[in-house]
Enzyme design. Sequence first.
Site, PDB file in Angstrom:
ATOM      1  N   TYR A  15       0.828  -1.217   0.000  1.00 25.42           N
ATOM      2  CA  TYR A  15       0.000   0.000   0.000  1.00 25.42           C
ATOM      3  C   TYR A  15       0.861   1.266   0.000  1.00 25.42           C
ATOM      4  CZ  TYR A  15      -3.859   3.010   1.790  1.00 25.42           C
ATOM      5  OH  TYR A  15      -4.809   3.987   1.981  1.00 25.42           O
ATOM      6  N   LYS A  17       0.826   4.114  -2.845  1.00 26.19           N
ATOM      7  CA  LYS A  17       0.448   5.492  -2.512  1.00 26.19           C
ATOM      8  C   LYS A  17       1.582   6.482  -2.812  1.00 26.19           C
ATOM      9  CE  LYS A  17      -3.826   5.006  -1.166  1.00 26.19           C
ATOM     10  NZ  LYS A  17      -4.882   5.355  -2.142  1.00 26.19           N
TER      11      LYS A  17
HETATM   12  N1  LIG Z   1      -9.535   5.870   5.594  1.00 27.94           N
HETATM   13  C1  LIG Z   1      -8.313   6.307   5.713  1.00 27.94           C
HETATM   14  O1  LIG Z   1      -7.824   6.523   6.839  1.00 27.94           O
HETATM   15  C2  LIG Z   1      -7.479   6.608   4.488  1.00 27.94           C
HETATM   16  C3  LIG Z   1      -6.219   7.193   4.696  1.00 27.94           C
HETATM   17  C4  LIG Z   1      -5.420   7.472   3.593  1.00 27.94           C
HETATM   18  C5  LIG Z   1      -5.864   7.176   2.324  1.00 27.94           C
HETATM   19  N2  LIG Z   1      -7.089   6.590   2.154  1.00 27.94           N
HETATM   20  C6  LIG Z   1      -7.482   6.303   0.765  1.00 27.94           C
HETATM   21  O2  LIG Z   1      -8.711   6.937   0.479  1.00 27.94           O
HETATM   22  C7  LIG Z   1      -9.461   6.142  -0.447  1.00 27.94           C
HETATM   23  C8  LIG Z   1     -10.836   5.842   0.122  1.00 27.94           C
HETATM   24  O3  LIG Z   1     -10.694   5.181   1.367  1.00 27.94           O
HETATM   25  P1  LIG Z   1     -11.925   4.803   2.331  1.00 27.94           P
HETATM   26  O4  LIG Z   1     -11.402   4.854   3.712  1.00 27.94           O
HETATM   27  O5  LIG Z   1     -13.127   5.560   1.971  1.00 27.94           O
HETATM   28  O6  LIG Z   1     -12.095   3.237   1.932  1.00 27.94           O
HETATM   29  P2  LIG Z   1     -13.362   2.275   1.911  1.00 27.94           P
HETATM   30  O7  LIG Z   1     -12.811   0.900   2.000  1.00 27.94           O
HETATM   31  O8  LIG Z   1     -14.392   2.690   2.918  1.00 27.94           O
HETATM   32  O9  LIG Z   1     -13.980   2.527   0.446  1.00 27.94           O
HETATM   33  C9  LIG Z   1     -13.278   2.164  -0.714  1.00 27.94           C
HETATM   34  C10 LIG Z   1     -14.272   1.953  -1.847  1.00 27.94           C
HETATM   35  O10 LIG Z   1     -13.531   1.577  -3.017  1.00 27.94           O
HETATM   36  C11 LIG Z   1     -14.225   0.538  -3.670  1.00 27.94           C
HETATM   37  N3  LIG Z   1     -13.324  -0.267  -4.484  1.00 27.94           N
HETATM   38  C12 LIG Z   1     -12.354  -1.122  -4.054  1.00 27.94           C
HETATM   39  N4  LIG Z   1     -11.763  -1.719  -5.097  1.00 27.94           N
HETATM   40  C13 LIG Z   1     -12.358  -1.231  -6.221  1.00 27.94           C
HETATM   41  C14 LIG Z   1     -12.174  -1.472  -7.600  1.00 27.94           C
HETATM   42  N5  LIG Z   1     -11.261  -2.347  -8.047  1.00 27.94           N
HETATM   43  N6  LIG Z   1     -12.950  -0.801  -8.481  1.00 27.94           N
HETATM   44  C15 LIG Z   1     -13.893   0.083  -8.044  1.00 27.94           C
HETATM   45  N7  LIG Z   1     -14.110   0.346  -6.745  1.00 27.94           N
HETATM   46  C16 LIG Z   1     -13.350  -0.310  -5.846  1.00 27.94           C
HETATM   47  C17 LIG Z   1     -14.847  -0.269  -2.532  1.00 27.94           C
HETATM   48  O11 LIG Z   1     -15.918  -1.115  -2.977  1.00 27.94           O
HETATM   49  C18 LIG Z   1     -15.297   0.842  -1.577  1.00 27.94           C
HETATM   50  O12 LIG Z   1     -16.604   1.281  -1.859  1.00 27.94           O
HETATM   51  C19 LIG Z   1      -8.614   4.900  -0.727  1.00 27.94           C
HETATM   52  O13 LIG Z   1      -7.830   5.111  -1.887  1.00 27.94           O
HETATM   53  C20 LIG Z   1      -7.730   4.826   0.486  1.00 27.94           C
HETATM   54  O14 LIG Z   1      -6.557   4.113   0.229  1.00 27.94           O
HETATM   55  C21 LIG Z   1      -7.903   6.304   3.202  1.00 27.94           C
END
Ligand SMILES: NC(=O)c1ccc[n+]([C@@H]2O[C@H](COP(=O)([O-])OP(=O)(O)OC[C@H]3O[C@@H](n4cnc5c(N)ncnc54)[C@H](O)[C@@H]3O)[C@@H](O)[C@H]2O)c1
Length: 253
Positions: free
Chosen positions: A154, A158
């Site tokens: 990851y 990123k």
């Molecule tokens: N939550 C955190 O603390 C955090 C921190 C840093 C970065 N992020 C990044 O932010 C973004 C959103 O995170 P989140 O916390 O809302 O995650 P989440 O898991 O709640 O939601 C992610 C969504 O992406 C969809 N998804 C996964 N694989 C997919 C694919 N191949 N095609 C289409 N859709 C797909 C899932 O079905 C889900 O609805 C991600 O890229 C994550 O890496 C999150």
Amino acid sequence: MTQSPQRVAIVTGAARGIGAATAQRLAADGLAVAVIDLEEAAAKGTVDAIEAAGGRALAVGADVSDAEQVQAAVTRVAEELGAPTVLVNNAGVTRDNLLFKMTESDWDTVMGVHLRGSFLMARAAQKYMVEQKWGRIVNLSSTSALGNRGQTNYSTAKAGLQGFTKTLAIELGKFGVTANCIAPGFIVSDMTRATAERIGEDWDTYVAARAKEIPVARAGQVEDIAHTVSFFVSEGAGFVSGQVIYVAGGPKA
Ligand SMILES: NC(=O)c1ccc[n+]([C@@H]2O[C@H](COP(=O)([O-])OP(=O)(O)OC[C@H]3O[C@@H](n4cnc5c(N)ncnc54)[C@H](O)[C@@H]3O)[C@@H](O)[C@H]2O)c1
């Protein structure tokens, strides 16, 4: 006075979490929004919320790591909502493990969704942005890009997205297209809930421990990220490109 046509945005992984909040925020900002997620039925919930608030949206099922599905999804958005000139690459997954336990499938899945997915989406959508001489691409990185135990896959993806963003900014700038990256810190979502569950920690205890390490002394909310996306997408942000902004309640979480 003539009204300019409504801008169309695509937000991937927008069935829930940061993506859903971002889709709703962009709709509230006046854009039509394509809500892409693995299952069209799951994306429908976000579309319903946008429509209930008076906005325009379309649910599209697609796996962003699949080239054919991406092309079909972007073409459908252009036909049904209009030419997409805003793209938020938000879809993401984690497959955490220490290096010695990490499988090839853990590695490939994470690279596939974050890196290949963002590449395929940007390649398909850029055509509409270039044609209109205006566009906004926002990619979701993470504070994990700076290194995070258990996340070689990851954090690599990123960090890769930051280089991807800067190169998009250089290649597409002359067409009026900006590309920027948001690197969230700890945000309350299903993704972080799953992490707490996996390591066997009570959710409230886990959030309190994270908040203690964050200078503004609270966990991030999905709206914190949606707000930053809204800024990058705004008409006035056309001179901001190739940037990485850490939205982490401090220099980093
Ligand atoms: N939550 C955190 O603390 C955090 C921190 C840093 C970065 N992020 C990044 O932010 C973004 C959103 O995170 P989140 O916390 O809302 O995650 P989440 O898991 O709640 O939601 C992610 C969504 O992406 C969809 N998804 C996964 N694989 C997919 C694919 N191949 N095609 C289409 N859709 C797909 C899932 O079905 C889900 O609805 C991600 O890229 C994550 O890496 C999150």
